[in-house]
Write an enzyme that holds these catalytic residues in place. Structure first.
Site, mmCIF file in Angstrom:
data_model
loop_
_atom_site.group_PDB
_atom_site.id
_atom_site.type_symbol
_atom_site.label_atom_id
_atom_site.label_comp_id
_atom_site.label_asym_id
_atom_site.label_seq_id
_atom_site.Cartn_x
_atom_site.Cartn_y
_atom_site.Cartn_z
ATOM 1 N N ASN A 12 2.629 4.251 -6.268
ATOM 2 C CA ASN A 12 3.804 3.648 -6.622
ATOM 3 C C ASN A 12 3.926 1.989 -6.932
ATOM 4 O O ASN A 12 3.731 1.539 -5.864
ATOM 5 C CB ASN A 12 5.070 3.974 -5.658
ATOM 6 C CG ASN A 12 6.238 3.501 -6.164
ATOM 7 O OD1 ASN A 12 6.469 3.111 -7.189
ATOM 8 N ND2 ASN A 12 7.382 3.714 -5.185
ATOM 9 N N TRP A 13 3.784 1.768 -8.292
ATOM 10 C CA TRP A 13 3.360 0.182 -8.421
ATOM 11 C C TRP A 13 4.793 -0.487 -8.437
ATOM 12 O O TRP A 13 4.822 -1.605 -8.580
ATOM 13 C CB TRP A 13 2.843 0.263 -9.837
ATOM 14 C CG TRP A 13 1.417 0.887 -10.152
ATOM 15 C CD1 TRP A 13 0.740 1.458 -8.995
ATOM 16 C CD2 TRP A 13 0.461 1.020 -11.109
ATOM 17 N NE1 TRP A 13 -0.500 1.953 -9.457
ATOM 18 C CE2 TRP A 13 -0.478 1.619 -10.831
ATOM 19 C CE3 TRP A 13 0.850 0.527 -12.680
ATOM 20 C CZ2 TRP A 13 -1.314 1.960 -11.591
ATOM 21 C CZ3 TRP A 13 -0.194 1.058 -13.425
ATOM 22 C CH2 TRP A 13 -1.202 1.458 -13.043
ATOM 23 N N LYS A 14 5.892 0.271 -8.225
ATOM 24 C CA LYS A 14 7.160 -0.332 -8.168
ATOM 25 C C LYS A 14 7.514 -1.082 -9.430
ATOM 26 O O LYS A 14 6.939 -1.081 -10.430
ATOM 27 C CB LYS A 14 7.568 -0.921 -6.901
ATOM 28 C CG LYS A 14 7.065 0.028 -5.764
ATOM 29 C CD LYS A 14 7.369 -0.481 -4.318
ATOM 30 C CE LYS A 14 7.066 0.543 -3.024
ATOM 31 N NZ LYS A 14 7.544 0.096 -1.786
ATOM 32 N N HIS A 97 13.713 7.631 -3.223
ATOM 33 C CA HIS A 97 12.983 6.772 -2.618
ATOM 34 C C HIS A 97 13.952 5.738 -1.786
ATOM 35 O O HIS A 97 15.062 5.606 -2.231
ATOM 36 C CB HIS A 97 12.118 5.752 -3.606
ATOM 37 C CG HIS A 97 11.189 4.928 -2.793
ATOM 38 N ND1 HIS A 97 11.623 3.701 -2.416
ATOM 39 C CD2 HIS A 97 9.743 4.986 -2.874
ATOM 40 C CE1 HIS A 97 10.689 2.868 -1.846
ATOM 41 N NE2 HIS A 97 9.472 3.841 -2.081
ATOM 42 N N GLU A 169 8.905 9.392 4.465
ATOM 43 C CA GLU A 169 8.758 7.846 4.421
ATOM 44 C C GLU A 169 9.979 7.239 5.327
ATOM 45 O O GLU A 169 10.899 7.027 5.132
ATOM 46 C CB GLU A 169 9.031 7.500 2.934
ATOM 47 C CG GLU A 169 7.955 7.739 1.978
ATOM 48 C CD GLU A 169 7.493 6.771 0.925
ATOM 49 O OE1 GLU A 169 6.574 6.366 0.617
ATOM 50 O OE2 GLU A 169 8.562 6.314 0.400
ATOM 51 N N GLY A 175 6.828 -1.134 3.308
ATOM 52 C CA GLY A 175 6.546 -2.456 2.739
ATOM 53 C C GLY A 175 6.502 -3.548 3.902
ATOM 54 O O GLY A 175 6.627 -4.528 3.830
ATOM 55 N N SER A 215 3.409 1.644 4.444
ATOM 56 C CA SER A 215 2.337 0.624 4.813
ATOM 57 C C SER A 215 1.127 1.484 4.993
ATOM 58 O O SER A 215 0.341 1.001 5.949
ATOM 59 C CB SER A 215 2.752 -0.090 6.243
ATOM 60 O OG SER A 215 4.077 -0.857 6.020
ATOM 61 N N GLY A 236 2.428 2.257 -1.763
ATOM 62 C CA GLY A 236 3.095 1.040 -2.490
ATOM 63 C C GLY A 236 1.875 0.143 -2.481
ATOM 64 O O GLY A 236 1.181 0.159 -3.290
ATOM 65 N N GLY A 237 2.345 -0.880 -1.799
ATOM 66 C CA GLY A 237 1.375 -1.975 -1.875
ATOM 67 C C GLY A 237 -0.116 -1.750 -1.977
ATOM 68 O O GLY A 237 -0.820 -2.587 -2.770
HETATM 69 P P1 PGA Z 1 4.299 0.682 0.964
HETATM 70 O O1 PGA Z 1 5.332 1.411 0.144
HETATM 71 O O2 PGA Z 1 3.093 1.403 0.997
HETATM 72 O O3 PGA Z 1 4.043 -0.692 0.261
HETATM 73 O O4 PGA Z 1 4.864 0.490 2.287
HETATM 74 C C1 PGA Z 1 5.287 2.771 0.003
HETATM 75 C C2 PGA Z 1 6.516 3.492 -0.639
HETATM 76 O O5 PGA Z 1 7.336 2.828 -0.965
HETATM 77 O O6 PGA Z 1 6.534 4.509 -1.137
#
Ligand code: PGA
Length: 260
Positions: A12-14, A97, A169, A175, A215, A236-237
């Site tokens: 997920n590149w957000k 999400h 999640e 994050g 994370s 995410g990250g």
């Molecule tokens: P993260 O994000 O890996 O940066 O914690 C996960 C997500 O938002 O699905």
């Protein structure tokens, strides 16, 4: 017979990368991540990049996901994009999400309508569920997960369940670098599969793929992938770093066949 669920890694590149940057990044990932029969890799770029990336991407190598959409198929909804409009472009949609729930105040009704709209348009919903830090501290983790599942799936019939992916999640882990313990994930995945079993029966609960997200890094990925009932990860990250993301996909490829 225990079903073999194909592993799934979602990046997920957000709200990161311009359209050009997203295209260059896809090239980079395409060079690094080989097509593998036991792992499906899904990328969720910014909405703007989806159309060009859908032309660029090798669909055997990567599938695409939308990060958000509106649940009506068409009409007077200025500024919105529908699952109907996305159906030839993406194969998956991230729904519920926590950033949508808590930063954009999406309601349970929005989420269940989106799940239904995705399925109606043959897009696989990735329904995210997870407790907040205060729910966790009050011992309400399992109730929060159950409530979100019951509500999010309320418009689906058992015939739709083969399209469903659920991502656990925990909100406090997204994050933050503060990731859940594999034992927390074991418990949450049990709650998720039991709830699906209650709603749709044992077969459906064995068919649905369940992911962990929050994370995840290359060094923690294998521990989550080893959790019974976990079929993959929502990243995410670490999905924005080609080395890290490639390593996570390799970990999924090398992890043992997924069993209930
Ligand atoms: P993260 O994000 O890996 O940066 O914690 C996960 C997500 O938002 O699905």
């Amino acid at each position: 017979m225990t079903p073999q669920r194909k592993k799934l890694i979602v990046g997920n590149w957000k709200m990161n990368l311009s359209v050009n940057e997203a295209s260059l990044y896809l090239h980079k990932l395409a060079d690094r991540i080989p097509v593998r029969r036991n792992v499906e890799v899904v990328l969720a770029p910014t909405l703007l990049a989806l159309q060009p990336l859908s032309l660029q991407v090798n669909r055997r190598q990567f599938k695409l996901a939308v990060q958000n959409f509106y649940w009506r198929d068409n009409g007077a909804f200025t500024g919105e994009v529908s699952a109907y409009q996305l159906q030839s472009i993406v194969q998956y949609a991230i729904i519920g999400h926590s950033e949508r729930r808590y930063k954009f105040h999406e309601t349970e009704k929005d989420i269940r309508n989106k799940v239904q709209a995705a399925v109606r348009n043959r897009i696989q919903p990735i329904l995210c569920v997870g407790e907040t830090v205060s729910e966790r501290s009050m011992g309400e983790t399992n109730d929060a997960i159950r409530d979100q599942l019951i509500s999010g799936l309320a418009n689906l019939t058992s015939d739709d369940l083969d399209m469903l992916v659920v991502a656990y999640e925990p909100v406090w882990a997204i994050g933050t670098g503060d990731n859940a313990k594999p034992s927390d994930v074991t418990d949450a995945v049990k709650v998720i599969r039991n709830q699906i079993k209650q709603l749709y029966g044992a077969k459906a609960s064995e068919m649905v793929r369940v992911l962990y997200g929050g994370s995840v890094t290359p060094s923690s990925a294998a521990d989550y992938l080893a959790v019974k009932g976990v079929d993959g990860l929502l990243i995410g990250g670490a999905s924005l770093d080609s080395h890290d993301f490639t390593e996570i996909v390799t970990k999924a490829h090398n992890s043992n066949a997924v069993k209930i």
